[in-house]
Design an enzyme around this catalytic site. Structure first.
Site, PDB file in Angstrom:
ATOM      1  CG  HIS A 208     -12.261  19.548  11.068  1.00  0.00           C
ATOM      2  ND1 HIS A 208     -13.493  19.178  11.567  1.00  0.00           N
ATOM      3  CD2 HIS A 208     -12.350  20.864  10.776  1.00  0.00           C
ATOM      4  CE1 HIS A 208     -14.301  20.233  11.564  1.00  0.00           C
ATOM      5  NE2 HIS A 208     -13.620  21.276  11.091  1.00  0.00           N
TER       6      HIS A 208
ATOM      7  CG  ASP B 219     -14.259  12.850  12.464  1.00  0.00           C
ATOM      8  OD1 ASP B 219     -13.567  13.387  13.349  1.00  0.00           O
ATOM      9  OD2 ASP B 219     -14.809  13.495  11.558  1.00  0.00           O
TER      10      ASP B 219
END
Length: 381
Positions: free
Chosen positions: A133, A163
């Protein structure tokens, strides 16, 4: 209708940065069709980690629900890709290939297709197939190590860097560059956007400062990481915060004048050994007034001061209201499309689509009525 009006994009529903990329492209006027997996009744797809009715990242898209395990559904997905300018997917390497929707399959049917791939580690490398992540990709670039208080642990900057910035934004840049190149070459290509690569790219200035000898590995000791007393956030009398950043000497001088600081020690702006002491003294001075009192005195001047707003306050700030930085769509306050254009102004975003089968989309993309009926009969839509 936006600068990307006329561009057709097929998005395979995923999490995080890939949907954000497609949101930005849709905001700018592209027609984005999101292919959602058709699941058994009661099952929740991974892309509905958030409430699908208010998932802002899915705004302004049309939706087709396809069962890609059925040959009819797979064929429909291939047909959509054959009519698109851009395809975007955000799965682990090899997933699309196993479905029969990899770059070789899609480019064979549509040689001009730009095939955008969003992953954390990239399509190649020893970590390519590992789960991860934002926080993990950020770790590998050197960015996470650099953020935090002196002597403290690394601080997670939300998921803004890997992200959003190094992932979504980099993929947008990549697919637009490839689409522009395809207009002259007539050939599509694969865009491999990795959040590790993007996070590293966003650290370019810090690596530059390090190479110049102006950046240390110790967190909170540098010019742009809160180490300097004139580039940090400070608590005010009401417990709220202001941010200050008067780096240039003339701005720093103005800041001292407006805040009433006459102590000659503060004239030693660039004496790094004095930064910790001056920060302590400045913190005590700025805690004598409330945030709004300091802003009334400083905001809008060249002293480089702004209030640290929470997510309820930000949409109400006069500057954000004047620019329309936040809008309301379907009853949800959210960031407006950006950047701004003088002529090809994008349309107002539309709320996320929930529960659509996509028959209307297939019709608009060239599917004949009997083809759509056949998909229904096969349970592929």
């Amino acid at each position: 209708m936006g600068p990307l009006h006329g561009i057709r994009i097929v998005e395979f529903a995923a999490l995080g940065p890939a949907p954000m990329s497609c949101m930005i492209l849709a905001d700018l006027g592209a027609e984005v069709v999101r292919i959602e997996r058709k699941l058994p009744a009661g099952a929740k797809p991974a892309s509905e980690l958030f409430d699908p009715k208010i998932d802002i990242l899915n705004r302004s898209r049309r939706v087709v629900s396809l069962d890609l395990k059925k040959p009819e559904g797979l064929a429909a997905a291939k047909q959509l890709a054959a009519s698109a300018d851009v395809l975007i997917e955000g799965f682990r390497p090899g997933v699309m290939e196993r479905l029969g929707l990899g770059p070789d399959d899609c480019l064979a049917a549509n040689p001009r297709l730009v095939y955008g791939r969003m992953t954390g580690w990239g399509q190649t490398g020893p970590l390519a197939n590992a789960a991860g992540h934002d926080i993990n990709y950020l770790s590998l670039s050197g960015a996470l190590h650099a953020i935090g208080e002196p002597g403290g642990k690394p601080v997670v900057p939300l998921n803004l860097v890997a992200d959003c910035g190094g992932g979504a934004m980099l993929l947008v840049v990549g697919v637009l560059a490839a689409a522009l190149e395809a207009r002259s070459s007539g050939k599509g290509q694969v865009v491999d956007a990795a959040m590790t690569d993007g996070s590293a790219l966003l650290m370019t200035m810090m690596y530059t400062l390090k190479a110049m000898g102006n950046w240390t590995q110790e967190r909170g000791s540098n010019l742009l990481d809160g180490g300097a007393h004139f580039y940090d956030t400070y608590r005010c009398a009401d417990g709220k915060y202001i941010s200050i950043g008067p780096i240039e000497p003339q701005f720093y001088t103005l800041f001292l004048q407006k805040t009433g600081i006459t102590d000659p020690d503060f004239k030693q702006q660039w004496e790094r050994t004095r930064w910790p002491e001056l920060k302590t003294r400045l913190a005590a001075h700025l805690e004598t007034r409330t945030r709004d009192e300091w802003c009334a005195l400083l905001e809008g001047s060249d002293a480089c001061v702004a209030p640290v707003l929470d997510m309820d306050e930000a949409p109400e700030h006069p500057h954000n209201q004047a620019r329309g930085t936040f809008i309301e769509v379907g009853g949800v306050i959210q960031p407006a499309p950006a950047p701004r254009f003088s002529r090809s102004i994008p349309a107002q975003p539309r709320p996320p689509v929930v529960g659509a089968t996509g028959a209307d989309v297939l019709s608009d993309w060239g599917f004949a009525p009997d083809e759509i009926d056949a998909l229904r009969m096969a349970g592929a839509i």
